[in-house]
Design a protein around this motif. Structure first.
Motif, PDB file in Angstrom:
ATOM      1  N   MET A   1      24.890  92.585  20.776  1.00 38.84           N
ATOM      2  CA  MET A   1      25.511  93.805  20.326  1.00 38.84           C
ATOM      3  C   MET A   1      24.663  94.989  20.794  1.00 38.84           C
ATOM      4  O   MET A   1      23.449  95.002  20.677  1.00 38.84           O
ATOM      5  CB  MET A   1      25.663  93.777  18.817  1.00 38.84           C
ATOM      6  N   ILE A   2      25.343  95.993  21.311  1.00 33.49           N
ATOM      7  CA  ILE A   2      24.666  97.159  21.878  1.00 33.49           C
ATOM      8  C   ILE A   2      23.820  97.878  20.829  1.00 33.49           C
ATOM      9  O   ILE A   2      22.669  98.238  21.087  1.00 33.49           O
ATOM     10  CB  ILE A   2      25.683  98.108  22.529  1.00 33.49           C
ATOM     11  N   SER A   3      24.361  98.089  19.644  1.00 35.45           N
ATOM     12  CA  SER A   3      23.635  98.834  18.599  1.00 35.45           C
ATOM     13  C   SER A   3      22.311  98.163  18.257  1.00 35.45           C
ATOM     14  O   SER A   3      21.278  98.831  18.155  1.00 35.45           O
ATOM     15  CB  SER A   3      24.481  98.951  17.334  1.00 35.45           C
ATOM     16  N   LYS A   4      22.330  96.864  18.082  1.00 35.78           N
ATOM     17  CA  LYS A   4      21.102  96.149  17.721  1.00 35.78           C
ATOM     18  C   LYS A   4      20.098  96.172  18.865  1.00 35.78           C
ATOM     19  O   LYS A   4      18.896  96.289  18.643  1.00 35.78           O
ATOM     20  CB  LYS A   4      21.437  94.722  17.307  1.00 35.78           C
ATOM     21  N   THR A   5      20.576  96.065  20.092  1.00 36.97           N
ATOM     22  CA  THR A   5      19.678  96.118  21.248  1.00 36.97           C
ATOM     23  C   THR A   5      19.030  97.490  21.357  1.00 36.97           C
ATOM     24  O   THR A   5      17.831  97.597  21.647  1.00 36.97           O
ATOM     25  CB  THR A   5      20.448  95.780  22.542  1.00 36.97           C
ATOM     26  N   ILE A   6      19.803  98.538  21.114  1.00 32.06           N
ATOM     27  CA  ILE A   6      19.249  99.898  21.150  1.00 32.06           C
ATOM     28  C   ILE A   6      18.148 100.039  20.101  1.00 32.06           C
ATOM     29  O   ILE A   6      17.072 100.566  20.376  1.00 32.06           O
ATOM     30  CB  ILE A   6      20.363 100.941  20.939  1.00 32.06           C
ATOM     31  N   ILE A   7      18.401  99.559  18.902  1.00 27.29           N
ATOM     32  CA  ILE A   7      17.409  99.627  17.825  1.00 27.29           C
ATOM     33  C   ILE A   7      16.171  98.816  18.205  1.00 27.29           C
ATOM     34  O   ILE A   7      15.037  99.286  18.056  1.00 27.29           O
ATOM     35  CB  ILE A   7      18.017  99.145  16.493  1.00 27.29           C
ATOM     36  N   ASN A   8      16.365  97.617  18.732  1.00 29.41           N
ATOM     37  CA  ASN A   8      15.238  96.773  19.136  1.00 29.41           C
ATOM     38  C   ASN A   8      14.461  97.369  20.304  1.00 29.41           C
ATOM     39  O   ASN A   8      13.307  96.997  20.539  1.00 29.41           O
ATOM     40  CB  ASN A   8      15.716  95.364  19.487  1.00 29.41           C
ATOM     41  N   SER A   9      15.069  98.303  21.020  1.00 30.44           N
ATOM     42  CA  SER A   9      14.391  98.968  22.139  1.00 30.44           C
ATOM     43  C   SER A   9      13.605 100.193  21.689  1.00 30.44           C
ATOM     44  O   SER A   9      13.009 100.880  22.507  1.00 30.44           O
ATOM     45  CB  SER A   9      15.424  99.366  23.203  1.00 30.44           C
ATOM     46  N   GLY A  10      13.624 100.484  20.399  1.00 31.35           N
ATOM     47  CA  GLY A  10      12.801 101.561  19.879  1.00 31.35           C
ATOM     48  C   GLY A  10      13.525 102.827  19.452  1.00 31.35           C
ATOM     49  O   GLY A  10      12.899 103.760  18.968  1.00 31.35           O
ATOM     50  N   ILE A  11      14.828 102.880  19.614  1.00 29.30           N
ATOM     51  CA  ILE A  11      15.579 104.040  19.142  1.00 29.30           C
ATOM     52  C   ILE A  11      15.679 103.929  17.625  1.00 29.30           C
ATOM     53  O   ILE A  11      16.141 102.918  17.103  1.00 29.30           O
ATOM     54  CB  ILE A  11      16.986 104.099  19.782  1.00 29.30           C
ATOM     55  N   ASP A  12      15.251 104.969  16.907  1.00 30.90           N
ATOM     56  CA  ASP A  12      15.228 104.866  15.445  1.00 30.90           C
ATOM     57  C   ASP A  12      16.237 105.752  14.739  1.00 30.90           C
ATOM     58  O   ASP A  12      16.179 105.938  13.528  1.00 30.90           O
ATOM     59  CB  ASP A  12      13.822 105.114  14.905  1.00 30.90           C
ATOM     60  N   ALA A  13      17.196 106.280  15.499  1.00 29.82           N
ATOM     61  CA  ALA A  13      18.313 107.031  14.914  1.00 29.82           C
ATOM     62  C   ALA A  13      19.539 106.716  15.759  1.00 29.82           C
ATOM     63  O   ALA A  13      19.504 106.855  16.986  1.00 29.82           O
ATOM     64  CB  ALA A  13      18.032 108.517  14.903  1.00 29.82           C
ATOM     65  N   LEU A  14      20.598 106.292  15.112  1.00 25.06           N
ATOM     66  CA  LEU A  14      21.781 105.807  15.808  1.00 25.06           C
ATOM     67  C   LEU A  14      23.043 106.274  15.087  1.00 25.06           C
ATOM     68  O   LEU A  14      23.102 106.257  13.860  1.00 25.06           O
ATOM     69  CB  LEU A  14      21.733 104.277  15.831  1.00 25.06           C
ATOM     70  N   GLU A  15      24.014 106.697  15.853  1.00 23.42           N
ATOM     71  CA  GLU A  15      25.304 107.120  15.307  1.00 23.42           C
ATOM     72  C   GLU A  15      26.366 106.088  15.678  1.00 23.42           C
ATOM     73  O   GLU A  15      26.530 105.751  16.846  1.00 23.42           O
ATOM     74  CB  GLU A  15      25.676 108.478  15.904  1.00 23.42           C
ATOM     75  N   VAL A  16      27.071 105.591  14.683  1.00 25.98           N
ATOM     76  CA  VAL A  16      28.195 104.686  14.896  1.00 25.98           C
ATOM     77  C   VAL A  16      29.457 105.520  14.712  1.00 25.98           C
ATOM     78  O   VAL A  16      29.710 106.027  13.620  1.00 25.98           O
ATOM     79  CB  VAL A  16      28.182 103.505  13.903  1.00 25.98           C
ATOM     80  N   THR A  17      30.237 105.666  15.777  1.00 27.83           N
ATOM     81  CA  THR A  17      31.426 106.511  15.673  1.00 27.83           C
ATOM     82  C   THR A  17      32.579 105.773  15.023  1.00 27.83           C
ATOM     83  O   THR A  17      32.712 104.552  15.153  1.00 27.83           O
ATOM     84  CB  THR A  17      31.870 107.021  17.058  1.00 27.83           C
ATOM     85  N   PHE A  18      33.423 106.529  14.353  1.00 22.37           N
ATOM     86  CA  PHE A  18      34.594 105.953  13.717  1.00 22.37           C
ATOM     87  C   PHE A  18      35.672 105.571  14.734  1.00 22.37           C
ATOM     88  O   PHE A  18      36.732 105.085  14.360  1.00 22.37           O
ATOM     89  CB  PHE A  18      35.137 106.881  12.627  1.00 22.37           C
ATOM     90  N   THR A  19      35.397 105.759  16.014  1.00 22.43           N
ATOM     91  CA  THR A  19      36.288 105.245  17.056  1.00 22.43           C
ATOM     92  C   THR A  19      36.014 103.761  17.291  1.00 22.43           C
ATOM     93  O   THR A  19      36.810 103.083  17.933  1.00 22.43           O
ATOM     94  CB  THR A  19      36.113 106.017  18.381  1.00 22.43           C
ATOM     95  N   VAL A  20      34.895 103.256  16.761  1.00 20.82           N
ATOM     96  CA  VAL A  20      34.552 101.835  16.846  1.00 20.82           C
ATOM     97  C   VAL A  20      35.283 101.104  15.725  1.00 20.82           C
ATOM     98  O   VAL A  20      35.201 101.512  14.555  1.00 20.82           O
ATOM     99  CB  VAL A  20      33.023 101.633  16.709  1.00 20.82           C
TER     100      VAL A  20
END
Length: 173
Positions: free
Chosen positions: A1-20
């Motif tokens: 999953m892209i979101s989890k990979t982004i977090i595991n890569s060190g990004i510590d703020a993430l927006e999940v859009t309601f288009t998902v």
């Protein structure tokens, strides 16, 4: 999953859009699995979506336009809100209707100098360009007074579950 990979890569703020599809469930899952990561809801267009985002544990919301009742909903609850604007009047209205930081959108159609021009008479408004921010223009956005920048599409363009390895901690921005 892209979101989890982004977090595991060190990004510590993430927006999940309601288009998902299933955005509230994904927000809830990411919040449960990602201690210390700030997870927000994006493309929030209604108070119902705002309520769903809050119930899911969203730390902030972002909207692609000014929706007065959504801004009021989050202002009353003390939750960070960022509604989009594209003109000086919209920037002021976004701020007045609850934006803690005004989302300048869509950034790809604007010159970074717009921030400096808007902040001249309204230095009290923090502005965050999104859309079209990339490695070629990020410095110019900050040089013109951007408070922060949004780079979601830039980071995940052409990424899917077959090439998640591209999103790694050693990647250069």
């Amino acid at each position: 999953m892209i979101s989890k990979t982004i977090i595991n890569s060190g990004i510590d703020a993430l927006e999940v859009t309601f288009t998902v599809k299933g955005a509230p469930e994904l927000i809830k899952e990411l919040k449960a699995e990602s201690s210390g990561v700030i997870i927000g809801a994006g493309t929030v267009l209604t108070v119902v979506q705002a309520e769903d985002a809050l119930k899911a544990g969203a730390d902030f919301i972002v909207s692609p336009c000014i929706i007065e009742e959504v801004g009021a909903f989050f202002r009353e609850r003390g939750i960070f809100c960022s509604m989009a604007a594209g003109t000086s009047t919209e920037v002021y209205n976004s701020y007045n209707h609850g934006s803690d930081v005004v989302k300048l959108f869509p950034g790809e159609y604007m010159n970074p100098g717009i921030i400096k021009a808007i902040k001249a008479p309204m230095p009290f408004i923090d502005i965050m360009p999104t859309g079209g921010v990339d490695h070629k223009n990020i410095k110019s956005w900050f040089d013109n007074g951007a408070f922060a920048i949004g780079v979601g599409g830039y980071l995940t363009k052409n990424i899917d579950e077959n090439n998640l390895d591209i999103l790694n901690p050693d990647a250069k921005f």
